[in-house]
Design a protein around this motif. Structure first.
Motif, PDB file in Angstrom:
ATOM      1  N   TYR A 210       8.616   4.202 -14.119  1.00 24.73           N
ATOM      2  CA  TYR A 210       9.419   2.981 -14.024  1.00 24.73           C
ATOM      3  C   TYR A 210       9.886   2.716 -12.589  1.00 24.73           C
ATOM      4  O   TYR A 210      10.075   3.645 -11.813  1.00 24.73           O
ATOM      5  CB  TYR A 210      10.661   3.070 -14.923  1.00 24.73           C
ATOM      6  N   SER A 211      10.095   1.411 -12.312  1.00 24.96           N
ATOM      7  CA  SER A 211      10.711   1.041 -11.032  1.00 24.96           C
ATOM      8  C   SER A 211      11.526  -0.219 -11.256  1.00 24.96           C
ATOM      9  O   SER A 211      11.180  -1.052 -12.105  1.00 24.96           O
ATOM     10  CB  SER A 211       9.633   0.788  -9.975  1.00 24.96           C
ATOM     11  N   SER A 212      12.624  -0.331 -10.546  1.00 22.46           N
ATOM     12  CA  SER A 212      13.425  -1.554 -10.674  1.00 22.46           C
ATOM     13  C   SER A 212      14.225  -1.788  -9.405  1.00 22.46           C
ATOM     14  O   SER A 212      14.467  -0.854  -8.634  1.00 22.46           O
ATOM     15  CB  SER A 212      14.372  -1.458 -11.880  1.00 22.46           C
ATOM     16  N   ILE A 213      14.615  -3.044  -9.205  1.00 19.38           N
ATOM     17  CA  ILE A 213      15.498  -3.382  -8.086  1.00 19.38           C
ATOM     18  C   ILE A 213      16.929  -3.272  -8.609  1.00 19.38           C
ATOM     19  O   ILE A 213      17.257  -3.824  -9.666  1.00 19.38           O
ATOM     20  CB  ILE A 213      15.204  -4.804  -7.561  1.00 19.38           C
ATOM     21  N   MET A 214      17.751  -2.525  -7.906  1.00 22.83           N
ATOM     22  CA  MET A 214      19.123  -2.306  -8.368  1.00 22.83           C
ATOM     23  C   MET A 214      20.035  -3.423  -7.848  1.00 22.83           C
ATOM     24  O   MET A 214      19.785  -3.980  -6.767  1.00 22.83           O
ATOM     25  CB  MET A 214      19.638  -0.950  -7.863  1.00 22.83           C
ATOM     26  N   THR A 215      21.069  -3.706  -8.611  1.00 24.26           N
ATOM     27  CA  THR A 215      22.028  -4.737  -8.173  1.00 24.26           C
ATOM     28  C   THR A 215      23.213  -4.057  -7.498  1.00 24.26           C
ATOM     29  O   THR A 215      23.659  -3.002  -7.923  1.00 24.26           O
ATOM     30  CB  THR A 215      22.529  -5.583  -9.354  1.00 24.26           C
ATOM     31  N   ARG A 216      23.722  -4.718  -6.466  1.00 23.98           N
ATOM     32  CA  ARG A 216      24.756  -4.070  -5.661  1.00 23.98           C
ATOM     33  C   ARG A 216      26.164  -4.502  -6.051  1.00 23.98           C
ATOM     34  O   ARG A 216      26.373  -5.614  -6.542  1.00 23.98           O
ATOM     35  CB  ARG A 216      24.507  -4.325  -4.187  1.00 23.98           C
ATOM     36  N   THR A 217      27.109  -3.621  -5.817  1.00 20.28           N
ATOM     37  CA  THR A 217      28.520  -3.921  -5.973  1.00 20.28           C
ATOM     38  C   THR A 217      29.191  -3.575  -4.646  1.00 20.28           C
ATOM     39  O   THR A 217      29.253  -2.403  -4.282  1.00 20.28           O
ATOM     40  CB  THR A 217      29.140  -3.057  -7.102  1.00 20.28           C
ATOM     41  N   PRO A 218      29.681  -4.594  -3.897  1.00 17.17           N
ATOM     42  CA  PRO A 218      30.337  -4.269  -2.615  1.00 17.17           C
ATOM     43  C   PRO A 218      31.652  -3.527  -2.861  1.00 17.17           C
ATOM     44  O   PRO A 218      32.412  -3.886  -3.763  1.00 17.17           O
ATOM     45  CB  PRO A 218      30.582  -5.626  -1.971  1.00 17.17           C
ATOM     46  N   ILE A 219      31.878  -2.479  -2.115  1.00 20.52           N
ATOM     47  CA  ILE A 219      33.116  -1.703  -2.228  1.00 20.52           C
ATOM     48  C   ILE A 219      34.031  -2.021  -1.047  1.00 20.52           C
ATOM     49  O   ILE A 219      35.211  -2.273  -1.214  1.00 20.52           O
ATOM     50  CB  ILE A 219      32.809  -0.185  -2.272  1.00 20.52           C
ATOM     51  N   ASN A 221      33.670  -3.172   3.596  1.00 19.16           N
ATOM     52  CA  ASN A 221      32.687  -3.605   4.599  1.00 19.16           C
ATOM     53  C   ASN A 221      31.906  -2.422   5.154  1.00 19.16           C
ATOM     54  O   ASN A 221      30.991  -2.589   5.936  1.00 19.16           O
ATOM     55  CB  ASN A 221      33.356  -4.411   5.720  1.00 19.16           C
ATOM     56  N   GLN A 222      32.264  -1.202   4.735  1.00 20.24           N
ATOM     57  CA  GLN A 222      31.555  -0.001   5.190  1.00 20.24           C
ATOM     58  C   GLN A 222      30.736   0.670   4.092  1.00 20.24           C
ATOM     59  O   GLN A 222      30.030   1.638   4.344  1.00 20.24           O
ATOM     60  CB  GLN A 222      32.567   1.019   5.736  1.00 20.24           C
ATOM     61  N   SER A 223      30.854   0.186   2.864  1.00 18.39           N
ATOM     62  CA  SER A 223      30.091   0.816   1.775  1.00 18.39           C
ATOM     63  C   SER A 223      29.798  -0.157   0.643  1.00 18.39           C
ATOM     64  O   SER A 223      30.509  -1.133   0.430  1.00 18.39           O
ATOM     65  CB  SER A 223      30.829   2.044   1.243  1.00 18.39           C
ATOM     66  N   VAL A 224      28.714   0.167  -0.035  1.00 18.63           N
ATOM     67  CA  VAL A 224      28.214  -0.645  -1.156  1.00 18.63           C
ATOM     68  C   VAL A 224      27.750   0.351  -2.207  1.00 18.63           C
ATOM     69  O   VAL A 224      27.359   1.460  -1.853  1.00 18.63           O
ATOM     70  CB  VAL A 224      26.999  -1.485  -0.669  1.00 18.63           C
ATOM     71  N   ASN A 225      27.808  -0.001  -3.476  1.00 16.81           N
ATOM     72  CA  ASN A 225      27.160   0.904  -4.422  1.00 16.81           C
ATOM     73  C   ASN A 225      26.234   0.177  -5.381  1.00 16.81           C
ATOM     74  O   ASN A 225      26.366  -1.024  -5.609  1.00 16.81           O
ATOM     75  CB  ASN A 225      28.143   1.855  -5.117  1.00 16.81           C
ATOM     76  N   TYR A 226      25.266   0.930  -5.875  1.00 18.77           N
ATOM     77  CA  TYR A 226      24.251   0.420  -6.788  1.00 18.77           C
ATOM     78  C   TYR A 226      24.260   1.278  -8.041  1.00 18.77           C
ATOM     79  O   TYR A 226      24.407   2.496  -7.961  1.00 18.77           O
ATOM     80  CB  TYR A 226      22.854   0.535  -6.155  1.00 18.77           C
ATOM     81  N   SER A 227      24.050   0.630  -9.179  1.00 23.57           N
ATOM     82  CA  SER A 227      23.999   1.364 -10.438  1.00 23.57           C
ATOM     83  C   SER A 227      22.571   1.871 -10.659  1.00 23.57           C
ATOM     84  O   SER A 227      21.618   1.092 -10.639  1.00 23.57           O
ATOM     85  CB  SER A 227      24.423   0.407 -11.552  1.00 23.57           C
ATOM     86  N   ILE A 228      22.420   3.191 -10.821  1.00 22.81           N
ATOM     87  CA  ILE A 228      21.079   3.778 -11.030  1.00 22.81           C
ATOM     88  C   ILE A 228      20.758   3.741 -12.519  1.00 22.81           C
ATOM     89  O   ILE A 228      21.538   4.237 -13.337  1.00 22.81           O
ATOM     90  CB  ILE A 228      21.026   5.243 -10.517  1.00 22.81           C
ATOM     91  N   PRO A 229      19.643   3.144 -12.917  1.00 21.08           N
ATOM     92  CA  PRO A 229      19.332   3.067 -14.356  1.00 21.08           C
ATOM     93  C   PRO A 229      19.009   4.439 -14.946  1.00 21.08           C
ATOM     94  O   PRO A 229      18.490   5.314 -14.255  1.00 21.08           O
ATOM     95  CB  PRO A 229      18.102   2.158 -14.399  1.00 21.08           C
ATOM     96  N   HIS A 230      19.320   4.614 -16.242  1.00 23.66           N
ATOM     97  CA  HIS A 230      18.945   5.837 -16.978  1.00 23.66           C
ATOM     98  C   HIS A 230      17.538   5.607 -17.514  1.00 23.66           C
ATOM     99  O   HIS A 230      17.377   5.001 -18.561  1.00 23.66           O
ATOM    100  CB  HIS A 230      19.880   6.076 -18.166  1.00 23.66           C
ATOM    101  N   TYR A 231      16.536   6.024 -16.795  1.00 27.13           N
ATOM    102  CA  TYR A 231      15.164   5.843 -17.274  1.00 27.13           C
ATOM    103  C   TYR A 231      14.847   6.845 -18.379  1.00 27.13           C
ATOM    104  O   TYR A 231      15.396   7.944 -18.410  1.00 27.13           O
ATOM    105  CB  TYR A 231      14.169   6.057 -16.128  1.00 27.13           C
ATOM    106  N   LEU A 232      13.904   6.449 -19.265  1.00 26.39           N
ATOM    107  CA  LEU A 232      13.480   7.351 -20.334  1.00 26.39           C
ATOM    108  C   LEU A 232      12.394   8.298 -19.832  1.00 26.39           C
ATOM    109  O   LEU A 232      11.617   8.812 -20.598  1.00 26.39           O
ATOM    110  CB  LEU A 232      12.918   6.534 -21.521  1.00 26.39           C
ATOM    111  N   ASP A 233      12.343   8.496 -18.561  1.00 24.85           N
ATOM    112  CA  ASP A 233      11.295   9.246 -17.913  1.00 24.85           C
ATOM    113  C   ASP A 233      11.773  10.662 -17.610  1.00 24.85           C
ATOM    114  O   ASP A 233      12.929  10.860 -17.270  1.00 24.85           O
ATOM    115  CB  ASP A 233      11.020   8.547 -16.570  1.00 24.85           C
ATOM    116  N   VAL A 234      10.865  11.621 -17.705  1.00 27.82           N
ATOM    117  CA  VAL A 234      11.198  12.970 -17.236  1.00 27.82           C
ATOM    118  C   VAL A 234      10.989  12.973 -15.726  1.00 27.82           C
ATOM    119  O   VAL A 234      10.022  12.413 -15.235  1.00 27.82           O
ATOM    120  CB  VAL A 234      10.282  14.003 -17.919  1.00 27.82           C
TER     121      VAL A 234
END
Lengths: 300, 144
Positions: A210-219, A221-234
């Motif tokens: 799997y691959s996906s583009i993650m959406t950002r949440t600004p925290i 002006n020095q940091s941003v975070n992205y939610s990492i999906p729970h893939y069904l992949d080993v």
């Protein structure tokens, strides 16, 4: 190996560590480690626990301790030819998968990222080697990054990976960590800018299938975070972020769990008495990794 | 008189020296005879642990039973070869509950000339709908 105290110390960015342990909470399977507890041992993660915290919480008296983790086999990416055409540039990469020089029959998934360009390639490395041919349009800004995830053919829980940044359109890649630090924890990738004028473009979460583009949440002006999906992949999820600093484009990457890692005392540079090493195969998120632990007496 | 007393002292010192030398030689012989035994025991324990761990890890998600029931001896051998530490030679034999050999091919990563072989017995229950259990015999030795 135990789960430590508090049992969810890995996920928390603020909880004090009372007792060191890496096991996943509520699991009876020994050596099944928690993805976040392991990730917090990596020196590249801003939420890492330092050596002093490890020693004060591990409670093994005046003995020293070191822990190293890595995938069971290695992936090596070597650049081959690069032919520039009128529309795009064709690159050739030699990918080798081996365990201490012994070839590993594996299946490969390669991802190529440059600016807003993203493409994946699948190959099989029957004798532990494969050639991956990649084309990138000439109107895409460089540098570029190729990420290779390899799955051992006899058992898909044995996974390894590597990445190779390369020049495209004359733009040379920078050293990893030049513009930002990537710190995955609790299925969130925190991005901390090293320079304030850094801008981000895309962030990708990549696994074997799997691959996906993650959406950002600004925290801030020095940091941003992205939610990492729970893939069904080993296997691990690789996080890649593209952006630019003034006029320099860059691509940064890391793995979640953040392995390979080494934590604890340095046993190579000093003389300790009665040093014992223990090798274990550990499971993190259904994937097998190699773990080596050193325990030794105080310096002589 | 002084000369006789001095000779007596020298004689006593020689006796003490001889006694201490004998003590040192005896202690060193005792310690050195025990050292290799302890090292061999540690090596044996490490090998046995590595072998048992490897089988348990392959069995955790039911892969071991699946390989046996699919008679996929090559994948089983290759997986074991990847998980075991480098430099260890293995030979695997699988029996059913009646102790009849199940594997029709040799499951090994090459022969070893070593005389020091470690034997591990592991019981695997298949995770398929029909319950079957297998007895796995793993022989390990160092590749010299």
């Amino acid at each position: 190996m135990n789960e430590g105290k508090p049992s969810d110390w890995g996920r928390s960015r603020v909880l004090p560590l009372e007792s060191f342990g890496l096991d996943q909470a509520d699991l009876s399977d020994p050596y099944n480690l928690d993805i976040d507890k392991v990730t917090r041992l990596n020196s590249g993660n801003v939420y890492r626990i330092d050596e002093a915290q490890i020693f004060s919480s591990i409670r093994i008296g005046d003995l020293s301790f070191r822990l190293e983790m890595k995938p069971i086999f290695e992936v090596t990416i070597s650049p081959g030819s690069a032919i520039r055409g009128p529309i795009d540039t064709a690159y050739e990469f030699n990918v080798a998968t081996d365990k201490q020089g012994v070839p590993v029959h594996s299946e490969l998934k390669s991802y190529v990222i440059a600016g807003n360009y993203f493409k994946s390639y699948s190959r099989i490395a029957p004798q532990g080697t494969a050639i991956v041919n990649v084309t990138i349009p000439n109107n895409i800004e460089g540098p570029a990054l190729i990420i290779v995830l390899a799955r051992a053919s006899p058992n898909t829980r044995i996974v390894s990976y590597n990445a190779y940044p390369f020049s495209h359109n004359g733009s040379e890649p920078n050293i990893k960590g030049t513009f930002l630090r990537l710190s995955p924890l609790d299925y969130t990738a925190d991005v901390h800018f090293i320079y304030p004028e850094t801008e981000l473009s895309n962030a990708y979460a990549l696994s074997y299938n799997y691959s996906s583009i993650m959406t950002r949440t600004p925290i801030s002006n020095q940091s941003v975070n992205y939610s990492i999906p729970h893939y069904l992949d080993v296997g691990p999820t690789l996080v890649a972020v593209t952006g630019w600093n003034s006029t320099s484009f860059f691509t940064e990457w890391t793995a979640y769990p953040q392995i390979p890692l080494a934590a604890g005392a340095d046993f190579n540079s000093d003389t300790r008495a009665n040093v014992f090493t223990y090798d274990h195969i550990v499971t993190i998120d259904s994937t097998l990794y190699q773990c080596r632990i050193w325990i030794g007496g105080p310096s002589e | 008189m002084r000369s006789i007393s001095s000779r007596r002292n020298v004689g006593q010192i020689r006796i003490i020296e001889a006694f201490l030398s004998a003590l040192v030689i005896f202690s060193s012989l005792t310690i050195s005879s025990n050292l290799p035994l302890r090292q061999e025991t540690l090596a044996y324990e490490r090998f046995a642990s590595a072998g048992l761990q490897a089988l348990a890890k392959i069995d955790t998600d039911g892969s071991l039973g699946r390989y046996i029931e699919a008679e996929d001896w090559s994948s089983l051998g290759n997986t074991l070869n990847l998980i075991l530490p480098a430099g260890i030679s293995f030979n695997l034999t699988i029996y059913n509950a009646q102790m009849q050999q199940v594997n029709t091919q040799t499951i090994s990563n090459g022969s070893s000339s070593s005389q020091d072989t470690i034997f591990i017995r592991y019981v695997c229950a298949s995770q398929s709908s029909l319950f079957r259990c297998y007895i796995v015999h793993l022989h390990l030795s160092v590749i010299r």
